[in-house]
Design a protein around this motif. Sequence first.
Motif, mmCIF file in Angstrom:
data_model
loop_
_atom_site.group_PDB
_atom_site.id
_atom_site.type_symbol
_atom_site.label_atom_id
_atom_site.label_comp_id
_atom_site.label_asym_id
_atom_site.label_seq_id
_atom_site.Cartn_x
_atom_site.Cartn_y
_atom_site.Cartn_z
ATOM 1 N N GLU A 182 -4.038 4.346 -9.178
ATOM 2 C CA GLU A 182 -4.636 4.330 -7.846
ATOM 3 C C GLU A 182 -4.687 2.873 -7.392
ATOM 4 O OE1 GLU A 182 -8.108 6.309 -5.121
ATOM 5 O OE2 GLU A 182 -8.038 6.748 -7.261
ATOM 6 N N PRO A 183 -3.891 2.495 -6.396
ATOM 7 C CA PRO A 183 -3.805 1.097 -5.999
ATOM 8 C C PRO A 183 -5.023 0.658 -5.195
ATOM 9 C CG PRO A 183 -2.490 2.436 -4.529
ATOM 10 C CD PRO A 183 -3.007 3.359 -5.599
ATOM 11 N N SER A 184 -5.249 -0.628 -5.146
ATOM 12 C CA SER A 184 -6.283 -1.177 -4.281
ATOM 13 C C SER A 184 -5.814 -1.045 -2.835
ATOM 14 C CB SER A 184 -6.523 -2.650 -4.603
ATOM 15 O OG SER A 184 -5.395 -3.420 -4.201
ATOM 16 N N PRO A 185 -6.738 -1.086 -1.875
ATOM 17 C CA PRO A 185 -6.310 -1.037 -0.469
ATOM 18 C C PRO A 185 -5.301 -2.122 -0.120
ATOM 19 C CG PRO A 185 -8.664 -0.634 -0.609
ATOM 20 C CD PRO A 185 -8.211 -1.018 -1.991
ATOM 21 N N ALA A 186 -5.490 -3.344 -0.647
ATOM 22 C CA ALA A 186 -4.562 -4.424 -0.331
ATOM 23 C C ALA A 186 -3.172 -4.146 -0.904
ATOM 24 C CB ALA A 186 -5.103 -5.746 -0.861
ATOM 25 N N GLN A 187 -3.120 -3.683 -2.158
ATOM 26 C CA GLN A 187 -1.833 -3.323 -2.765
ATOM 27 C C GLN A 187 -1.142 -2.246 -1.946
ATOM 28 O OE1 GLN A 187 -3.377 -2.277 -6.759
ATOM 29 N NE2 GLN A 187 -1.507 -3.241 -7.548
ATOM 30 N N TRP A 188 -1.925 -1.233 -1.596
ATOM 31 C CA TRP A 188 -1.369 -0.083 -0.893
ATOM 32 C C TRP A 188 -0.839 -0.491 0.483
ATOM 33 C CZ3 TRP A 188 0.788 4.272 -1.722
ATOM 34 C CH2 TRP A 188 0.955 5.180 -0.685
ATOM 35 N N ASP A 189 -1.609 -1.268 1.219
ATOM 36 C CA ASP A 189 -1.198 -1.641 2.569
ATOM 37 C C ASP A 189 0.054 -2.503 2.565
ATOM 38 O OD1 ASP A 189 -3.178 -0.158 3.738
ATOM 39 O OD2 ASP A 189 -4.564 -1.839 3.968
ATOM 40 N N ALA A 190 0.203 -3.351 1.556
ATOM 41 C CA ALA A 190 1.427 -4.154 1.448
ATOM 42 C C ALA A 190 2.631 -3.239 1.235
ATOM 43 C CB ALA A 190 1.300 -5.151 0.301
ATOM 44 N N PHE A 191 2.450 -2.200 0.428
ATOM 45 C CA PHE A 191 3.532 -1.237 0.189
ATOM 46 C C PHE A 191 3.863 -0.463 1.458
ATOM 47 C CE2 PHE A 191 4.321 3.315 -0.918
ATOM 48 C CZ PHE A 191 5.638 3.170 -1.332
ATOM 49 N N VAL A 192 2.835 0.019 2.172
ATOM 50 C CA VAL A 192 3.052 0.787 3.401
ATOM 51 C C VAL A 192 3.783 -0.067 4.433
ATOM 52 C CG1 VAL A 192 1.911 1.951 5.339
ATOM 53 C CG2 VAL A 192 1.072 2.295 3.005
ATOM 54 N N ALA A 193 3.378 -1.319 4.573
ATOM 55 C CA ALA A 193 4.009 -2.204 5.555
ATOM 56 C C ALA A 193 5.484 -2.451 5.230
ATOM 57 C CB ALA A 193 3.258 -3.529 5.619
ATOM 58 N N ALA A 194 5.823 -2.494 3.943
ATOM 59 C CA ALA A 194 7.203 -2.781 3.537
ATOM 60 C C ALA A 194 8.073 -1.526 3.490
ATOM 61 C CB ALA A 194 7.203 -3.449 2.159
ATOM 62 N N HIS A 195 7.463 -0.360 3.360
ATOM 63 C CA HIS A 195 8.235 0.878 3.202
ATOM 64 C C HIS A 195 8.880 1.259 4.536
ATOM 65 C CE1 HIS A 195 9.245 5.044 2.286
ATOM 66 N NE2 HIS A 195 9.030 4.768 1.014
ATOM 67 N N LEU A 251 5.088 8.650 0.941
ATOM 68 C CA LEU A 251 6.123 7.637 1.075
ATOM 69 C C LEU A 251 6.989 7.708 -0.187
ATOM 70 C CD1 LEU A 251 4.015 4.738 2.603
ATOM 71 C CD2 LEU A 251 5.337 6.522 3.769
ATOM 72 N N PHE A 252 8.090 8.419 -0.055
ATOM 73 C CA PHE A 252 8.960 8.687 -1.190
ATOM 74 C C PHE A 252 9.850 7.484 -1.505
ATOM 75 C CE2 PHE A 252 8.279 13.089 0.447
ATOM 76 C CZ PHE A 252 7.693 13.619 -0.685
ATOM 77 N N ALA A 253 10.373 7.481 -2.728
ATOM 78 C CA ALA A 253 11.279 6.413 -3.151
ATOM 79 C C ALA A 253 12.723 6.695 -2.744
ATOM 80 C CB ALA A 253 11.200 6.238 -4.669
ATOM 81 N N GLY A 254 13.039 7.972 -2.493
ATOM 82 C CA GLY A 254 14.421 8.330 -2.203
ATOM 83 C C GLY A 254 15.247 8.558 -3.450
ATOM 84 N N ASP A 255 14.622 8.431 -4.616
ATOM 85 C CA ASP A 255 15.245 8.704 -5.908
ATOM 86 C C ASP A 255 14.602 9.982 -6.437
ATOM 87 O OD1 ASP A 255 15.630 8.882 -8.720
ATOM 88 O OD2 ASP A 255 16.067 6.737 -8.815
ATOM 89 N N PRO A 256 15.378 11.082 -6.587
ATOM 90 C CA PRO A 256 14.776 12.359 -6.990
ATOM 91 C C PRO A 256 13.941 12.271 -8.262
ATOM 92 C CG PRO A 256 17.029 12.713 -6.281
ATOM 93 C CD PRO A 256 16.824 11.221 -6.329
ATOM 94 N N ALA A 257 14.379 11.484 -9.234
ATOM 95 C CA ALA A 257 13.632 11.387 -10.490
ATOM 96 C C ALA A 257 12.260 10.759 -10.262
ATOM 97 C CB ALA A 257 14.425 10.587 -11.518
#
Length: 352
Positions: free
Chosen positions: A9-22, A80-86
């Motif tokens: 479970e990521p921190s809000p800061a970790q998560w938001d950085a991922f969302v912004a980049a995805h 927010l999927f990775a696009g890699d089925p595995a």
Amino acid sequence: MSGPWLVFEPSPAQWDAFVAAHPRGNLLQASPWGALKEQFGWQCRRVALGDSAGTIVAGAQLLFRRYYGLAFGYAPRGPLFAGDPAVDDLLLRAMRRLGWQMAAVVIRIEPNVLADEPDANLLDEWLSRHRLPIAETIQPRSTILVDLHPDEEAIFAAFSKGHRADIRRAERLGVTVRIGTVADLATFYAIMQATGARAAFGIHSAEYYTAAWRLHQPRARLFIAELNGVPVAAHLVFADARYGRYLYSGATEEGLRSGANHLLEWYALRWARELGCTGYDLWGIPDALGRAAFAADEATRAALEQEAQRDPLFGVYRFKKGFGGRVARFMPAFDLVLLPPLYPLARRKLAV
């Protein structure tokens, strides 16, 4: 992608950085939206897959609401999927485990993928292999998206002739626009109340709009239009890394007559562009129009357009279509069923 992957479970800061980049990151998957919903009856949880350094490759922000001891889960404009089925298989399993921990009957997911994008077919096939039933979206499935890549002059030129005239008329009549502060939220709410009563639609509480504005700073903007010093229209708009989002607005009768709403939207589009957004989401039109835009034949298209004219949102569509955007339609929602015997009840509950 190589592994092994850790579930955490990521921190809000970790998560938001991922969302912004995805590439599929969306306002509704960011932590401020989760914090907003937590203040109004939902519980927010996040699940992520990442490497040992904490770099996230896939994840979901999930909202849970409880009824009689059981929960219903919801991933607005996600996961927010990775696009890699595995990798995505692992994310789905992690979501199942979290859902069971939360005593959830089902988790409804709404992929932030447009139906005409190449990724849509691949994702649909992958979800079908996992036997996730198709469901109704909770967020609007059809919308209008305005491209903000061109310069301001070109964006304005793409507006309809009537919209350009309304914006100029508002300026000629002396309508002015200013950025609202927390002190203006009461004015905004009064205008929303009047608009809701006139147009017969429900609105949120004053506390909800205040929380939404506060939690999303500095990427939330309240625009107030005034005529002769009197507020006549207001827009509360938001921005994520890629899109401006037109969520809440209202106008008085004088605001409608003066073209204040059109002028406000022009200000909002330019604000989103100045932030670096590449598009602007006008957020919701009758879904029949979204279906019509992709209909295979003229007869079907005409029938759907007639159906749309009976929709309460048709007047809103006429306002939105004049800003030069394109009609877009998202993939359907899918249900990750966790407790099959109770799923029919959950499906009805999530439809309201």
